[in-house]
Write a protein that holds these residues in place. Sequence first.
Motif, PDB file in Angstrom:
ATOM      1  N   ALA A   1       0.846  -1.189   0.000  1.00 53.37           N
ATOM      2  CA  ALA A   1       0.000   0.000   0.000  1.00 53.37           C
ATOM      3  C   ALA A   1       0.882   1.240   0.000  1.00 53.37           C
ATOM      4  CB  ALA A   1      -0.924   0.018   1.213  1.00 53.37           C
ATOM      5  N   SER A   2       0.374   2.300  -0.608  1.00 51.74           N
ATOM      6  CA  SER A   2       1.109   3.550  -0.627  1.00 51.74           C
ATOM      7  C   SER A   2       0.150   4.714  -0.542  1.00 51.74           C
ATOM      8  CB  SER A   2       1.974   3.678  -1.888  1.00 51.74           C
ATOM      9  OG  SER A   2       1.166   3.727  -3.049  1.00 51.74           O
ATOM     10  N   MET A   3       0.666   5.822  -0.032  1.00 50.57           N
ATOM     11  CA  MET A   3      -0.163   7.005   0.124  1.00 50.57           C
ATOM     12  C   MET A   3       0.695   8.239  -0.140  1.00 50.57           C
ATOM     13  SD  MET A   3      -2.691   7.913   3.249  1.00 50.57           S
ATOM     14  CE  MET A   3      -3.776   9.322   3.196  1.00 50.57           C
ATOM     15  N   PRO A   4       0.567   8.834  -1.315  1.00 55.13           N
ATOM     16  CA  PRO A   4       1.266  10.085  -1.577  1.00 55.13           C
ATOM     17  C   PRO A   4       0.653  11.213  -0.742  1.00 55.13           C
ATOM     18  CG  PRO A   4       0.355   9.123  -3.594  1.00 55.13           C
ATOM     19  CD  PRO A   4      -0.233   8.390  -2.444  1.00 55.13           C
ATOM     20  N   SER A   5       1.265  12.365  -0.800  1.00 57.48           N
ATOM     21  CA  SER A   5       0.681  13.512  -0.124  1.00 57.48           C
ATOM     22  C   SER A   5      -0.713  13.760  -0.687  1.00 57.48           C
ATOM     23  CB  SER A   5       1.552  14.756  -0.325  1.00 57.48           C
ATOM     24  OG  SER A   5       1.714  15.021  -1.695  1.00 57.48           O
ATOM     25  N   GLY A   6      -1.657  14.045   0.160  1.00 55.07           N
ATOM     26  CA  GLY A   6      -3.043  14.162  -0.272  1.00 55.07           C
ATOM     27  C   GLY A   6      -3.827  12.964   0.225  1.00 55.07           C
ATOM     28  N   SER A   7      -4.904  12.640  -0.439  1.00 54.78           N
ATOM     29  CA  SER A   7      -5.786  11.581   0.051  1.00 54.78           C
ATOM     30  C   SER A   7      -5.782  10.325  -0.808  1.00 54.78           C
ATOM     31  CB  SER A   7      -7.215  12.114   0.152  1.00 54.78           C
ATOM     32  OG  SER A   7      -7.655  12.544  -1.129  1.00 54.78           O
ATOM     33  N   ILE A   8      -4.948  10.276  -1.837  1.00 54.38           N
ATOM     34  CA  ILE A   8      -4.903   9.096  -2.702  1.00 54.38           C
ATOM     35  C   ILE A   8      -4.308   7.928  -1.933  1.00 54.38           C
ATOM     36  CG2 ILE A   8      -3.832   8.106  -4.759  1.00 54.38           C
ATOM     37  CD1 ILE A   8      -3.894  10.906  -5.974  1.00 54.38           C
ATOM     38  N   ARG A   9      -4.922   6.749  -2.100  1.00 57.34           N
ATOM     39  CA  ARG A   9      -4.398   5.524  -1.514  1.00 57.34           C
ATOM     40  C   ARG A   9      -4.314   4.464  -2.601  1.00 57.34           C
ATOM     41  NH1 ARG A   9      -7.631   7.950   2.370  1.00 57.34           N
ATOM     42  NH2 ARG A   9      -6.823   7.926   4.519  1.00 57.34           N
ATOM     43  N   ASN A  10      -3.200   3.740  -2.594  1.00 54.23           N
ATOM     44  CA  ASN A  10      -2.999   2.666  -3.568  1.00 54.23           C
ATOM     45  C   ASN A  10      -2.806   1.361  -2.823  1.00 54.23           C
ATOM     46  OD1 ASN A  10      -2.725   4.603  -5.852  1.00 54.23           O
ATOM     47  ND2 ASN A  10      -0.817   5.127  -4.820  1.00 54.23           N
ATOM     48  N   TYR A  11      -3.412   0.286  -3.344  1.00 51.25           N
ATOM     49  CA  TYR A  11      -3.325  -1.018  -2.694  1.00 51.25           C
ATOM     50  C   TYR A  11      -3.000  -2.105  -3.709  1.00 51.25           C
ATOM     51  CZ  TYR A  11      -5.790   1.254   1.173  1.00 51.25           C
ATOM     52  OH  TYR A  11      -6.152   2.103   2.185  1.00 51.25           O
ATOM     53  N   ALA A  12      -2.269  -3.112  -3.246  1.00 54.65           N
ATOM     54  CA  ALA A  12      -2.111  -4.325  -4.042  1.00 54.65           C
ATOM     55  C   ALA A  12      -3.463  -5.032  -4.102  1.00 54.65           C
ATOM     56  CB  ALA A  12      -1.073  -5.236  -3.403  1.00 54.65           C
ATOM     57  N   ASP A  13      -3.725  -5.700  -5.207  1.00 58.84           N
ATOM     58  CA  ASP A  13      -5.000  -6.393  -5.366  1.00 58.84           C
ATOM     59  C   ASP A  13      -5.226  -7.407  -4.241  1.00 58.84           C
ATOM     60  OD1 ASP A  13      -4.930  -6.550  -9.013  1.00 58.84           O
ATOM     61  OD2 ASP A  13      -5.603  -4.986  -7.639  1.00 58.84           O
ATOM     62  N   SER A  14      -4.155  -8.002  -3.767  1.00 59.77           N
ATOM     63  CA  SER A  14      -4.268  -9.063  -2.765  1.00 59.77           C
ATOM     64  C   SER A  14      -4.738  -8.559  -1.398  1.00 59.77           C
ATOM     65  CB  SER A  14      -2.925  -9.781  -2.607  1.00 59.77           C
ATOM     66  OG  SER A  14      -1.909  -8.865  -2.242  1.00 59.77           O
ATOM     67  N   VAL A  15      -4.672  -7.253  -1.180  1.00 56.73           N
ATOM     68  CA  VAL A  15      -5.053  -6.721   0.138  1.00 56.73           C
ATOM     69  C   VAL A  15      -6.231  -5.753   0.068  1.00 56.73           C
ATOM     70  CG1 VAL A  15      -2.669  -6.984   0.907  1.00 56.73           C
ATOM     71  CG2 VAL A  15      -3.484  -4.736   0.161  1.00 56.73           C
ATOM     72  N   LYS A  16      -6.701  -5.446  -1.126  1.00 56.91           N
ATOM     73  CA  LYS A  16      -7.828  -4.508  -1.258  1.00 56.91           C
ATOM     74  C   LYS A  16      -9.035  -5.007  -0.486  1.00 56.91           C
ATOM     75  CE  LYS A  16      -6.804  -2.347  -5.714  1.00 56.91           C
ATOM     76  NZ  LYS A  16      -7.164  -2.248  -7.149  1.00 56.91           N
ATOM     77  N   GLY A  17      -9.654  -4.084   0.253  1.00 53.17           N
ATOM     78  CA  GLY A  17     -10.824  -4.444   1.050  1.00 53.17           C
ATOM     79  C   GLY A  17     -10.481  -4.988   2.419  1.00 53.17           C
ATOM     80  N   ARG A  18      -9.207  -5.324   2.638  1.00 50.90           N
ATOM     81  CA  ARG A  18      -8.799  -5.860   3.948  1.00 50.90           C
ATOM     82  C   ARG A  18      -7.831  -4.934   4.680  1.00 50.90           C
ATOM     83  NH1 ARG A  18      -5.885 -10.364   4.222  1.00 50.90           N
ATOM     84  NH2 ARG A  18      -4.878 -10.093   2.177  1.00 50.90           N
ATOM     85  N   PHE A  19      -6.967  -4.260   3.946  1.00 54.93           N
ATOM     86  CA  PHE A  19      -5.955  -3.372   4.535  1.00 54.93           C
ATOM     87  C   PHE A  19      -6.321  -1.918   4.269  1.00 54.93           C
ATOM     88  CE2 PHE A  19      -2.001  -6.402   4.344  1.00 54.93           C
ATOM     89  CZ  PHE A  19      -2.756  -7.395   4.966  1.00 54.93           C
ATOM     90  N   THR A  20      -5.961  -1.059   5.215  1.00 55.25           N
ATOM     91  CA  THR A  20      -6.180   0.374   5.058  1.00 55.25           C
ATOM     92  C   THR A  20      -4.918   1.120   5.466  1.00 55.25           C
ATOM     93  OG1 THR A  20      -8.540   0.152   5.540  1.00 55.25           O
ATOM     94  CG2 THR A  20      -7.586   2.356   5.707  1.00 55.25           C
ATOM     95  N   ILE A  21      -4.462   1.994   4.599  1.00 54.54           N
ATOM     96  CA  ILE A  21      -3.304   2.825   4.913  1.00 54.54           C
ATOM     97  C   ILE A  21      -3.783   4.212   5.302  1.00 54.54           C
ATOM     98  CG2 ILE A  21      -2.967   3.564   2.508  1.00 54.54           C
ATOM     99  CD1 ILE A  21       0.071   3.513   3.075  1.00 54.54           C
ATOM    100  N   ALA A  22      -3.090   4.801   6.267  1.00 50.72           N
ATOM    101  CA  ALA A  22      -3.459   6.144   6.718  1.00 50.72           C
ATOM    102  C   ALA A  22      -2.193   6.875   7.157  1.00 50.72           C
ATOM    103  CB  ALA A  22      -4.454   6.066   7.866  1.00 50.72           C
ATOM    104  N   ARG A  23      -2.232   8.197   7.058  1.00 51.52           N
ATOM    105  CA  ARG A  23      -1.099   9.024   7.494  1.00 51.52           C
ATOM    106  C   ARG A  23      -1.592  10.063   8.484  1.00 51.52           C
ATOM    107  NH1 ARG A  23       2.489  10.755   2.267  1.00 51.52           N
ATOM    108  NH2 ARG A  23       3.659  11.889   3.855  1.00 51.52           N
ATOM    109  N   ASP A  24      -0.782  10.286   9.497  1.00 53.80           N
ATOM    110  CA  ASP A  24      -1.011  11.374  10.439  1.00 53.80           C
ATOM    111  C   ASP A  24       0.169  12.311  10.277  1.00 53.80           C
ATOM    112  OD1 ASP A  24      -1.157  13.102  12.600  1.00 53.80           O
ATOM    113  OD2 ASP A  24      -1.989  11.589  13.938  1.00 53.80           O
ATOM    114  N   ASN A  25      -0.028  13.363   9.513  1.00 52.37           N
ATOM    115  CA  ASN A  25       1.088  14.259   9.206  1.00 52.37           C
ATOM    116  C   ASN A  25       1.575  15.011  10.448  1.00 52.37           C
ATOM    117  OD1 ASN A  25       1.186  13.594   6.439  1.00 52.37           O
ATOM    118  ND2 ASN A  25      -0.482  15.015   5.997  1.00 52.37           N
TER     119      ASN A  25
END
Length: 118
Positions: free
Chosen positions: A49-73
Amino acid sequence: QVQLVESGGGLVQPGGSLTLSCAASGFISGINTMGWYRQAPGKERELVASMPSGSIRNYADSVKGRFTIARDNAKNTVYLQMNSLKPEDTAVYYCYGSKFFNGPPHYWGQGTQVTVSS
């Protein structure tokens, strides 16, 4: 320079949950994207999973729906909430930081072991 320190790994039963944390210190302003890779024994390291600056989140297909990435700047921390864990999620999980939007890793954490087993 940037330092990344992970925490939160461990042993969990299938179907369980874990939350990984990664705290960044040092030249924080040099980081755009933060995320997580994992590497299972005998396999190549893969992007989870990856999260650039902003609110975009990217996930591998194998973890979509199960994993959540978040940032606390405010805390310079990235999290990976992992639910419905499966044995195939067993791996060493590495936090990373990139200087660029959706860019490749420039900084790595030391890794934290996640084991999913009954």
